[in-house]
Design an enzyme around this catalytic site. Structure first.
Site, mmCIF file in Angstrom:
data_model
loop_
_atom_site.group_PDB
_atom_site.id
_atom_site.type_symbol
_atom_site.label_atom_id
_atom_site.label_comp_id
_atom_site.label_asym_id
_atom_site.label_seq_id
_atom_site.Cartn_x
_atom_site.Cartn_y
_atom_site.Cartn_z
ATOM 1 N N ALA A 72 3.196 -14.960 7.726
ATOM 2 C CA ALA A 72 3.263 -16.376 7.358
ATOM 3 C C ALA A 72 1.880 -16.844 6.932
ATOM 4 C CB ALA A 72 3.772 -17.210 8.532
ATOM 5 N N PRO A 108 4.529 -30.303 8.930
ATOM 6 C CA PRO A 108 4.708 -30.030 7.504
ATOM 7 C C PRO A 108 3.390 -29.797 6.779
ATOM 8 C CG PRO A 108 4.690 -32.389 7.851
ATOM 9 C CD PRO A 108 4.485 -31.757 9.214
ATOM 10 N N ALA A 139 -6.364 -7.270 4.769
ATOM 11 C CA ALA A 139 -7.745 -7.714 4.592
ATOM 12 C C ALA A 139 -8.493 -6.851 3.585
ATOM 13 C CB ALA A 139 -8.468 -7.724 5.937
ATOM 14 N N ILE A 155 -4.444 -14.711 7.678
ATOM 15 C CA ILE A 155 -4.689 -14.315 6.292
ATOM 16 C C ILE A 155 -5.596 -15.329 5.603
ATOM 17 C CG2 ILE A 155 -3.558 -14.043 4.037
ATOM 18 C CD1 ILE A 155 -1.254 -12.664 5.524
ATOM 19 N N THR A 178 -3.049 -18.769 10.403
ATOM 20 C CA THR A 178 -4.384 -18.852 9.806
ATOM 21 C C THR A 178 -5.060 -17.494 9.597
ATOM 22 O OG1 THR A 178 -5.257 -19.264 12.027
ATOM 23 C CG2 THR A 178 -4.872 -21.179 10.633
ATOM 24 N N LEU A 216 -9.348 -8.811 11.346
ATOM 25 C CA LEU A 216 -9.446 -8.604 12.787
ATOM 26 C C LEU A 216 -10.810 -8.093 13.218
ATOM 27 C CD1 LEU A 216 -5.946 -6.954 13.366
ATOM 28 C CD2 LEU A 216 -6.587 -9.355 13.658
ATOM 29 N N VAL A 230 1.474 -7.560 10.828
ATOM 30 C CA VAL A 230 2.484 -8.534 11.245
ATOM 31 C C VAL A 230 2.172 -9.932 10.730
ATOM 32 C CG1 VAL A 230 3.108 -7.228 13.296
ATOM 33 C CG2 VAL A 230 1.315 -8.963 13.459
ATOM 34 N N LYS A 274 7.481 -21.331 2.235
ATOM 35 C CA LYS A 274 7.221 -21.942 3.537
ATOM 36 C C LYS A 274 6.711 -23.363 3.326
ATOM 37 C CE LYS A 274 4.188 -21.677 7.565
ATOM 38 N NZ LYS A 274 3.100 -20.944 8.250
#
Length: 499
Positions: free
Chosen positions: A51, A97, A17, A347, A345, A334, A48, A79
């Site tokens: 994705a 998808p 962030a 990032i 979601t 966070l 962590v 991805k």
């Protein structure tokens, strides 16, 4: 006093962030504002979030990042969506998808024509009309082409990457453009007399760092937005009861799949994220039904490679800060709240927060109307994402453990209930307030979680059924043929391994 342009922005906290904010702000302000960041090497980051979803491509482009360089520097893979296993029932799965289903036929959305065929018993594979689903099934990837006649023009993608490597990559770029990094721990936050704005932060070695505007990227500690400004927090545990996670990377094993895997377990769910140099694994769970030791043991048993690090345990309360922007402090990551990473979601919300800040960029007057507008936009976006995540839990046929019985019976927010009711009635999806998830996203998860429309849109009846069937048959064939011509995912990555 007449408001003046900002002279100094201080970002408190690094990690993904903090360095996303620093890289974006120094790039967009072109050095007209001093951008500084304070962090401590002695304080670990969560790290962590591996994705992402497709808007990350636009963020990298905004910063002028070469995608091939980014892939190499972050250990990234491509991805195309998420494979959900055991969410509706054990032994069943579905694919969510990126991108769209099919191509428009007439007045109704494409999926309505598919629903009509499905009701007639003529088709049951909606995924065959999704280019990204078919590419994921075949392990293929290519970047989208501009030619709208090509099937590859429908490719929509994001990345899996090492969050720590991404932060270091952005740090190098940001410091090269002029961001100043301070090493140190925050010992105190000094508020301005009279209005309670933040004046400065004091480090544990006595240094004091002042600024006009502060960005809180201090993680769950939320040192500024909560610790200093007491902004408050909305707790969403009643809808999303998971409050723990353990992450455990392991060695790579098998082919690099171009999608994330999410598997529902008795007390939560686990993720598997393929990177070039390792596999990311984790278990998100509810501590009311599972201990930390049990969670770690369960996760270890599911690994398909040797463990590469000690387990990283996280404790969290799902929810959001009541104001993401309070006075002269804006929270990202966070520090602004937490939604479990079920739809990748985390990032994106950092990216969205930065984008909306640039649209509401302040001067020293800090117009309250702009702050209120920013907070409304972020609140709506986070709440709509919250609803989408709740859907995965609520719409389940599982009753084999206390967690699934509890979430299957819970009440949900009215905004989600309305979406479910509309889809169950005639398969319709309406989006409000420029929410993140598109029609195709809701369709994939609604159908995947067992919410079957009772009827299809009656306007589809204006076209003969045989004609609809022929059009869809042609689409399926074209998509399959186009995807078969794409390179394998690993081959595409290998071509970009060396500059």
């Amino acid at each position: 006093m007449t408001p003046a342009p900002l002279k100094r922005i201080l970002i408190v906290g690094g990690g993904t962030a903090g360095w996303m904010a620093a890289a974006a702000l120094i790039h967009v302000t072109r050095g007209t504002v001093s951008v500084e960041l304070v962090e401590s090497d002695a304080i670990g980051t969560v790290g962590v979030g591996e994705a992402t979803i497709p808007p990350i491509v636009l963020f990298n482009q905004l910063l002028g990042i070469d995608e091939d360089e980014f892939i190499r520097e972050t250990g990234a893979t491509y991805k195309l969506g998420i494979q959900f296993n055991d969410w509706l029932r054990k032994g069943e799965g579905y694919f969510h998808p990126f991108g769209v289903y099919g191509m428009r036929i007439d007045a109704a959305s494409f999926h309505q024509y598919w629903l009509r065929l499905n009701k007639a018993g003529l088709d049951d594979d909606l995924g065959a009309y999704s280019v990204t689903t078919m590419a994921a099934r075949m392990g293929r990837f290519t970047r989208p082409l501009r030619d709208p006649r090509s099937i590859a023009s429908q490719m929509t993608y994001a990345f899996h990457f090492d969050a720590g490597l991404y932060a270091r990559f952005l740090r190098r770029r940001a410091e090269a453009q002029g961001v100043v990094r301070h090493e140190g721990r925050i010992a105190d936050v000094v508020l301005r007399e009279g209005d309670g704005f933040i004046q400065s932060v004091r480090l544990d070695d006595g240094r004091e760092l002042a600024a006009d505007f502060f960005i809180d990227c201090s993680g769950f500690r939320a040192l500024l937005i909560q610790g200093a400004l007491k902004t408050g927090y909305d707790d969403w545990t009643r809808w999303l009861p998971a409050d723990r996670a353990v992450a455990l990377p392991c060695e790579r094993s098998g082919p690099l799949k171009p999608y994330t895997q999410s598997t529902a377990l008795d007390a939560g769910w686990c993720w598997r994220i393929p990177l070039q140099h390792r596999t990311g694994n984790g278990y998100v769970y509810c501590s009311s039904f599972l201990s930390d030791d049990e969670a770690q043991s369960t996760l270890r048993d599911r690994l398909d490679g040797d463990v590469l690090a000690d387990p990283n345990f996280l404790r969290f309360t799902t929810g959001r800060r009541r104001k993401a922007w309070n006075k002269n402090c804006l929270a990202l990551g966070l520090a602004s709240g937490f939604l479990e990473p079920l739809e990748s979601t985390s990032i994106h919300l950092v990216q969205s927060g930065i984008s909306k800040l640039l649209l509401h960029f302040p001067d020293t007057g800090f117009a309250q109307a702009d702050i209120d507008s920013y907070n409304r936009l972020m609140q709506v976006e986070v709440e709509r994402i919250r609803d989408f995540i709740i859907l995965h839990y609520k719409a389940t046929a599982r009753d084999d453990s206390p967690l699934w019985r509890m979430v299957g019976a819970m009440d949900v927010p009215d905004t989600l209930k309305q979406k479910i009711d509309q889809f169950r009635s005639r398969g319709r999806v309406f989006r409000y307030d420029d929410e993140l998830f598109q029609e195709a996203n809701w369709i994939a998860v609604m159908l995947g979680q067992g919410i079957t429309p009772e009827h299809h849109d009656p306007i589809t009846e204006t076209i003969p059924l045989d004609h609809v069937r022929q059009r869809l048959h042609q689409m399926r064939a074209a998509i399959r043929q186009g995807v078969e011509q794409m390179p394998a995912h690993e081959a595409f990555l290998a071509e970009r391994a060396d500059p």
